[in-house]
Design an enzyme around this catalytic site. Structure first.
Site, PDB file in Angstrom:
ATOM      1  N   GLU A  45      42.101  28.688  41.703  1.00 38.68           N
ATOM      2  CA  GLU A  45      40.973  29.539  42.067  1.00 38.68           C
ATOM      3  C   GLU A  45      39.801  28.697  42.564  1.00 38.68           C
ATOM      4  O   GLU A  45      39.472  27.650  41.990  1.00 38.68           O
ATOM      5  CB  GLU A  45      40.551  30.343  40.832  1.00 38.68           C
ATOM      6  CG  GLU A  45      39.388  31.286  41.050  1.00 38.68           C
ATOM      7  CD  GLU A  45      38.936  31.966  39.767  1.00 38.68           C
ATOM      8  OE1 GLU A  45      38.249  32.993  39.866  1.00 38.68           O
ATOM      9  OE2 GLU A  45      39.272  31.464  38.664  1.00 38.68           O
ATOM     10  N   LYS A 118      38.517  40.034  43.750  1.00 37.40           N
ATOM     11  CA  LYS A 118      38.716  40.032  42.296  1.00 37.40           C
ATOM     12  C   LYS A 118      38.116  41.284  41.661  1.00 37.40           C
ATOM     13  O   LYS A 118      36.940  41.596  41.851  1.00 37.40           O
ATOM     14  CB  LYS A 118      38.090  38.772  41.713  1.00 37.40           C
ATOM     15  CG  LYS A 118      38.377  38.515  40.241  1.00 37.40           C
ATOM     16  CD  LYS A 118      37.844  37.144  39.857  1.00 37.40           C
ATOM     17  CE  LYS A 118      38.149  36.760  38.425  1.00 37.40           C
ATOM     18  NZ  LYS A 118      37.679  35.386  38.119  1.00 37.40           N
ATOM     19  N   CYS A 155      42.557  35.019  38.285  1.00 33.94           N
ATOM     20  CA  CYS A 155      42.112  34.551  36.965  1.00 33.94           C
ATOM     21  C   CYS A 155      41.930  35.689  35.950  1.00 33.94           C
ATOM     22  O   CYS A 155      42.912  36.157  35.403  1.00 33.94           O
ATOM     23  CB  CYS A 155      40.851  33.704  37.108  1.00 33.94           C
ATOM     24  SG  CYS A 155      40.579  32.591  35.694  1.00 33.94           S
TER      25      CYS A 155
END
Length: 287
Positions: A45, A118, A155
Site C-alpha cells: 500500500e 479504499k 489494508c
C-alpha cells in the site's frame, strides 16, 4: 485464450526512501516476480513513499496527484505491458477537492481497467488515515484481466468479511490486499500479525478462493512494519510467505478450473440466504 493457471506474486520491501528510490525498488522486485512466473504482481500500500498517515500534517496533501497524467501510473503501465503482468497500483489520489487512498488496476497490456477507492478508513495512533482520505465512493471492484478476475481491497478493508464476500459475488477468482501495517505506537506489546493473517485466511476459506497480502517492512518514524506477506490457497493453507524483515518476492500458482470446481463443490454461494441478511446493511441495535 483464457489461461489455465493463475500465478500470484507478492512484493515486500522497505519503502522509507524518496519517491524515485521506492519506485526503482518496487520495479526491480516486480521484474523479479515476473521472472519467477508471476502473472499478477501485488505490491504494498502507498509504495511511492514512507507511510505518511502516522501523523496529521497538512503538508502531506502535496503528495497526492490526480489520475490523469499520474507519473507512477504511466510508469507502471509501461512495466505491465513489457512484462505481461497485471499490476494493481496503490497511490494517494487527488480528485477535485477530495483525497483518496486508491488502487488503479493495470492489465497485462498496460491499459487501465479502473480504480478502487479504499472503503474502510482507519483512525488511531500511528494510522490517522481519516485526516487524509475520504471514504471511497467506488464500491468494491473486480476486474477481468488478461490473467483472471481479481478483486482488490486495501489494508483496513482486509478485516471486513463483507468486502471479501462482495468481491467474491462479483466473480473474483482471487482476493488481493496491498497493505501497510505494523506496530501499535500506544501498545508496545501488541502484535497484530496473527489475527491480521487469520482474518484473511478466513476470507479464503469461506469464499473458496486464494488470498494474497503484500506488506512493507522496516521502521518508519514510530512504526515498525511486520512484513509477513503471504499467499494462501482456497483452503486457507499458506502456499508462500515472507518473513517479518525479508525483502523480496514470492509466487504461488493455481489451476483456475480446479478453483472453480472447488468453489462449486463447497456450495457457499448456492446455500446463501440473502433474505435473512438485512441486519448486515443497517445499524439498528439488537434488543
Amino acid at each position: 485464450m483464457t489461461p489455465a493457471s493463475l500465478s500470484i506474486g507478492i512484493v515486500q520491501c522497505a519503502l522509507d526512501g524518496t519517491r524515485d528510490q521506492n519506485l526503482a525498488r518496487v520495479e526491480a522486485l516486480v521484474r523479479e516476480a515476473a521472472k519467477q512466473g508471476a502473472q499478477v504482481v501485488l505490491t504494498p500500500e502507498l509504495f511511492e513513499g514512507p507511510y505518511f498517515p502516522q501523523t496529521e500534517d497538512e503538508r502531506a496533501f502535496d503528495l497526492a496527484a490526480p489520475l490523469d497524467g499520474h507519473p507512477t501510473v504511466a510508469r507502471m503501465q509501461a512495466l505491465a505491458a513489457e512484462l505481461d503482468v497485471v499490476l494493481p497500483v496503490s497511490l494517494f489520489e487527488r480528485s477535485g477537492q477530495s483525497y483518496y487512498n486508491s488502487v488503479v488496476a493495470i492489465d497485462a497490456d498496460g491499459t487501465t481497467l479502473g480504480i478502487y477507492r479504499k472503503s474502510h478508513i482507519p483512525d488511531g495512533p500511528g494510522y490517522e488515515e481519516k485526516f487524509y482520505f475520504r471514504p471511497g465512493d467506488t464500491g468494491f471492484r473486480v476486474w477481468k484481466t488478461r490473467h483472471g478476475r481479481i478483486g482488490v481491497g486495501i489494508c483496513w478493508d482486509q478485516w471486513f468479511p463483507e468486502a471479501a464476500r462482495s468481491m467474491a459475488l462479483q466473480g473474483a477468482e482471487v482476493l488481493l490486499y496491498p497493505t501497510a501495517i505494523g506496530s501499535e505506537p500506544d501498545e508496545a506489546d501488541a502484535d497484530t500479525k496473527a489475527p491480521w493473517r487469520r482474518a484473511m485466511v478466513g476470507h479464503a476459506v469461506v469464499n473458496a478462493m486464494p488470498v494474497a497480502a503484500a506488506n512493507r517492512v522496516g521502521t518508519e518514524g514510530g512504526l515498525t512494519f511486520y512484513g509477513s506477506s503471504f499467499v494462501c490457497d482456497q483452503r486457507g493453507d499458506v502456499q508462500v510467505e515472507l518473513g517479518r524483515e525479508d525483502e523480496g518476492v514470492a509466487v504461488a500458482s493455481f489451476d483456475r478450473e480446479a478453483l472453480r470446481r472447488y468453489r462449486a463443490n463447497w456450495g457457499f454461494f448456492r446455500d446463501r440466504r440473502p433474505d435473512l441478511y438485512s441486519r448486515l446493511t443497517g445499524d439498528e441495535p439488537v434488543d
